[in-house]
Design an enzyme around this catalytic site. Structure first.
Site, PDB file in Angstrom:
ATOM      1  N   THR A  13       9.071   1.998  -3.630  1.00  0.00           N
ATOM      2  CA  THR A  13       8.529   2.336  -2.312  1.00  0.00           C
ATOM      3  C   THR A  13       9.497   3.109  -1.417  1.00  0.00           C
ATOM      4  OG1 THR A  13       9.256   0.198  -1.405  1.00  0.00           O
ATOM      5  CG2 THR A  13       7.047   0.285  -2.360  1.00  0.00           C
ATOM      6  N   CYS A  51      -2.388  33.230 -14.490  1.00  0.00           N
ATOM      7  CA  CYS A  51      -1.626  32.568 -13.421  1.00  0.00           C
ATOM      8  C   CYS A  51      -0.571  33.494 -12.807  1.00  0.00           C
ATOM      9  CB  CYS A  51      -0.999  31.277 -13.958  1.00  0.00           C
ATOM     10  SG  CYS A  51      -0.486  30.119 -12.655  1.00  0.00           S
ATOM     11  N   LYS A 107       0.385  35.646 -21.825  1.00  0.00           N
ATOM     12  CA  LYS A 107       0.996  35.651 -20.492  1.00  0.00           C
ATOM     13  C   LYS A 107       2.214  36.564 -20.486  1.00  0.00           C
ATOM     14  CE  LYS A 107       2.040  32.319 -16.803  1.00  0.00           C
ATOM     15  NZ  LYS A 107       2.092  30.874 -16.487  1.00  0.00           N
ATOM     16  N   LEU A 115       5.972  -6.210  -1.219  1.00  0.00           N
ATOM     17  CA  LEU A 115       5.450  -5.922   0.111  1.00  0.00           C
ATOM     18  C   LEU A 115       6.347  -6.622   1.131  1.00  0.00           C
ATOM     19  CD1 LEU A 115       3.033  -4.434   1.439  1.00  0.00           C
ATOM     20  CD2 LEU A 115       1.825  -6.609   1.426  1.00  0.00           C
ATOM     21  N   SER A 116       7.155  -5.845   1.833  1.00  0.00           N
ATOM     22  CA  SER A 116       8.225  -6.411   2.657  1.00  0.00           C
ATOM     23  C   SER A 116       7.824  -6.700   4.089  1.00  0.00           C
ATOM     24  CB  SER A 116       9.408  -5.446   2.676  1.00  0.00           C
ATOM     25  OG  SER A 116       9.065  -4.267   3.382  1.00  0.00           O
ATOM     26  N   GLY A 117       6.695  -6.166   4.530  1.00  0.00           N
ATOM     27  CA  GLY A 117       6.358  -6.215   5.942  1.00  0.00           C
ATOM     28  C   GLY A 117       6.804  -4.959   6.668  1.00  0.00           C
ATOM     29  N   GLY A 118       7.460  -4.028   5.935  1.00  0.00           N
ATOM     30  CA  GLY A 118       7.877  -2.758   6.500  1.00  0.00           C
ATOM     31  C   GLY A 118       6.863  -1.663   6.262  1.00  0.00           C
ATOM     32  N   GLU A 169      -5.932  27.699 -17.303  1.00  0.00           N
ATOM     33  CA  GLU A 169      -4.746  27.960 -18.121  1.00  0.00           C
ATOM     34  C   GLU A 169      -4.347  26.706 -18.913  1.00  0.00           C
ATOM     35  OE1 GLU A 169      -0.077  29.352 -17.359  1.00  0.00           O
ATOM     36  OE2 GLU A 169      -1.275  28.577 -15.705  1.00  0.00           O
ATOM     37  N   LYS A 205      21.752   8.380  -8.547  1.00  0.00           N
ATOM     38  CA  LYS A 205      20.620   7.474  -8.368  1.00  0.00           C
ATOM     39  C   LYS A 205      19.301   8.201  -8.638  1.00  0.00           C
ATOM     40  CE  LYS A 205      22.571   4.269  -4.940  1.00  0.00           C
ATOM     41  NZ  LYS A 205      22.351   3.627  -3.621  1.00  0.00           N
TER      42      LYS A 205
END
Length: 555
Positions: A400, A152, A116, A294-297, A48, A524
Site C-alpha cells: 500500500t 502503432c 513494423k 488496513l492501518s486506519g491510514g 497490434e 528497495k
C-alpha cells in the site's frame, strides 16, 4: 442501392488479450470476426500483437513461442476462410529475423504482412533489442479499396504514413498496443490528426484494452476523416466491437460519422486504471481474492477501496494488526472502512509476537538504545503475518505504499513492502488525498463496491503517521507532503536539477536530503511489487537507475 464498389465496412475489435494465451486470443479474434461477418464487414481488425498479447518482452525471442504463435495464426486464417478478411497483430519469424507484424488473412491463408518499421525504445518500450526493423510496407487491396497499416509507432512519424499514401493507400488502419499514462489521449490524437492532414486520408486508430503487469491499455479507439475531422470515438477502457462504414466520394473515401463517446476526466481515468490494473492482474495470474493490512491510514484505505471496486468486497480481506502505538482513531477508522466497503475484517494484534522477537534479540542488542530497528521489527512482523494468511487462504497480498514513500524509501523492505501488487505505486501522496475525495463523491457502474463516503473524512483529514513509535508523524522524518511531492515530481518526473528547484524557492538542504533518499532507496524499488502505471515516469521500466551509484547533483 449504392454500388458495392463505393462502400466498405470495417469492423474494429477493441478487445482485451491475455499474454501467452495464444489459443484463447485466437478464439477472441474469431468471435469478433464472426460478429463482423454477421454484420456484412469487408474487413475485421484486431490490435497490434493481439494474438500473443502485449507486451511480451523477451518471451517472443523464444523460438518455441514465436513458432507456436505462427502456427496458431495459420490455423486462425483457415478458420476464418469463408467471410471477411481478418487483420491481426502477431510475431513473424523469418530465418534469424523476428518482426512485430500485422497479418492480413483471407481465403484461409495469410496473404500479406506489414512489418513494423519504427521500433520504440523509450519509456516502457524496448523493441529495438527484441525485433528487427521491417521495411515500409505498401497497402493491401481488400474489396474496393487499398488499406495501409502503419503499426502503432509507425503512425507517430510522418514518413511511414506518407510512403503508404504515395504507394496507393486509400485509408490508414493503425493497430496499437498503446498503454495509458495521464493525458496521453491528447498526444495520440495530435499525432493522428497530423497524419490525416499530411496524407489527406481517413485514419482508424485501433487500440487494445486491459491490464498487463504494470500497464493498462485504455482503448479509446477513434476514426478520423481527412484534416482531423472526428467521425467515431469508442469508449476508454471498455471492450467494444464497432462497425465503421466508408463511402467513396469525389474527394476519396470518407468514414460515415457515428457515435463519439466522451471520455472521463483525468481523475476518473487514473482511478479506473488502478482498478482495471488490479482486476486484470488477478484474473490473468489466477487470483480471485486479495488481502491487505488496513492501518486506519489513508493509503491502505484507498487500496482497500480500489480492491473492492476491482474484485468485489466479498473477495477482499482487510486485516488490522495493531500494536500499543496504534491510536484508538486508527482502530475505529480501519474498521469503518471495511464495514462501509462490505469487506471481511480481521483483528490480529502483534504485541505478543513482537515481544517474543524482542526477547529473542535482547541478548544481542543489550546495551544499545532502541532505534529504527525496533520500528522495522513491527513492520516486518506484520509482513510475516500477512504473508502467512496469504499462503493459508490463497489470497494475494496487496502492498500500500504511495509513490512519495516508494521514492524516498519511507517503507520497510520485507515489511510493509511485502506483497504481490501495489495499486497506488505511481500515485503521489497529495494525489492520494484528492483521489479519496473523488471516490467518495463519485460512483460508476464498473465499481463493484458501494458508493458514497466509503473512506471516512477523518482518515483524509488526520496527519499521516506510520504509528511505529509514540506520537509519530510522517513529517517528523520527511518534508510536508505538498513540499515533498513538488520536489519529487521535479527530480523524478521531469529530471530537473537541484539548482532549478532552489531557484523556484525550495530550500537547498531539503532538496539535497530528498535527492539522497531517492538514490539510496533504489535497491528497495528493485525488490518492490509491480503497480499500476499512471505517468510516463513510473518506477520500474520508465525509470531505470543503478543501485550502486555515488553521483549526486553538484548544483
Amino acid at each position: 442501392m449504392p454500388d458495392p464498389q463505393d462502400t466498405f465496412r470495417l469492423t474494429i475489435a477493441q478487445l482485451n488479450p491475455v499474454v501467452g494465451d495464444l489459443e484463447g486470443n485466437a478464439a477472441r479474434a474469431r468471435a469478433a470476426w464472426e460478429e463482423g461477418r454477421a454484420a456484412g464487414a469487408d474487413l475485421v481488425a484486431l490490435p497490434e500483437m493481439f494474438l500473443t498479447g502485449y507486451q511480451i518482452y523477451d518471451m517472443v525471442m523464444k523460438p518455441a513461442f514465436s513458432g507456436h504463435a505462427m502456427q496458431v495464426l495459420d490455423q486462425l486464417a483457415r478458420d476464418c476462410a469463408d467471410g471477411p478478411a481478418l487483420a491481426i497483430g502477431a510475431p513473424y519469424a523469418f530465418g534469424e529475423r523476428l518482426y512485430n507484424s500485422y497479418a492480413i488473412c483471407r481465403g484461409g491463408e495469410v496473404v500479406s504482412r506489414a512489418l513494423k518499421h519504427k521500433l520504440p525504445n523509450y519509456n516502457v518500450f524496448d523493441e529495438r533489442r527484441i525485433y528487427d526493423e521491417g521495411p515500409i510496407s505498401g497497402p493491401v487491396a481488400i474489396g474496393p479499396l487499398r488499406v495501409g497499416t502503419p503499426i502503432c509507432e509507425d503512425a507517430w512519424h510522418v514518413d511511414v504514413a506518407e510512403a503508404m499514401a504515395e504507394s496507393g493507400a486509400e485509408i490508414l488502419l493503425v493497430p496499437n498496443g498503446s498503454p495509458y499514462f495521464r493525458d496521453k489521449f491528447d498526444i495520440r490524437m495530435s499525432h493522428m490528426v497530423a497524419r490525416t492532414v499530411e496524407t489527406g486520408l481517413p485514419l482508424v486508430y485501433l487500440n487494445m484494452v486491459g491490464g498487463q503487469d504494470d500497464q493498462v491499455f485504455d482503448g479509446a479507439s477513434f476514426v478520423l476523416n481527412p484534416h482531423g475531422v472526428l467521425a467515431r470515438q469508442l469508449p476508454a477502457f471498455d471492450e467494444e466491437i464497432a462497425h465503421v462504414d466508408f463511402t467513396r466520394t469525389d474527394a476519396g473515401w470518407r468514414a460515415v460519422e457515428g457515435p463519439r463517446v466522451v471520455h472521463p476526466d483525468a481523475w476518473e481515468q487514473d482511478y479506473r486504471v488502478m482498478v482495471e490494473a488490479l482486476r486484470d492482474y488477478c484474473a490473468k495470474t489466477g487470483f480471485s481474492k486479495v488481502l491487505l493490512g488496513l492501518s486506519g491510514g489513508i493509503d491502505s484505505a484507498l487500496v482497500a477501496t480500489i480492491a473492492a471496486d476491482a474484485l468485489g468486497p466479498q473477495n477482499v480481506r482487510c486485516v488490522m494488526l495493531p500494536s500499543e502505538y496504534t491510536s484508538e482513531h486508527s482502530l475505529q477508522d480501519a474498521k469503518a472502512v471495511a464495514e462501509r466497503l462490505g469487506c471481511h475484517y480481521d483483528f490480529v494484534p502483534i504485541t505478543e509476537g513482537r515481544d517474543a522477537i524482542t526477547a529473542t534479540l535482547a541478548p544481542l542488542f543489550e546495551g544499545r538504545d532502541a532505534d529504527l530497528t525496533e520500528e522495522n521489527v513491527q513492520s516486518r512482523l506484520r509482513g510475516l503475518l500477512l504473508m502467512a494468511m496469504s499462503n493459508k487462504f490463497g489470497e494475494m497480498l496487496l502492498t500500500t505504499g504511495n509513490k512519495s514513500e516508494v521514492a524516498v524509501g519511507y517503507a520497510t523492505i520485507y515489511g510493509d513492502m511485502a506483497g504481490g501488487y501495489n495499486p497506488i505505486k505511481d500515485l503521489y501522496k497529495m494525489r492520494v488525498f484528492e483521489t479519496c475525495r473523488w471516490r467518495n463523491a463519485n460512483h460508476r457502474p464498473w465499481m463493484r463496491a458501494p458508493g458514497g463516503e466509503v473512506i471516512p473524512q477523518r482518515i483524509i483529514d488526520k496527519p499521516p503517521s506510520a504509528e511505529l513509535r509514540a506520537d509519530q508523524r510522517d513529517d517528523d522524518s520527511l518534508p510536508p507532503y505538498e513540499v515533498l511531492d513538488d520536489i519529487l515530481e521535479s527530480l523524478i518526473d521531469r529530471e530537473e536539477s537541484v539548482i532549478e528547484l532552489v531557484q523556484r524557492g525550495h530550500d537547498r538542504e531539503v532538496v539535497k536530503k530528498v535527492e539522497k533518499l531517492v538514490y539510496l532507496s533504489e535497491y528497495k524499488r528493485f525488490q518492490s511489487a509491480p503497480g499500476a502505471r499512471l505517468t510516463p515516469r513510473a518506477f520500474w521500466l520508465d525509470r531505470r537507475y543503478p543501485i550502486a551509484n555515488r553521483w549526486r547533483d553538484p548544483s
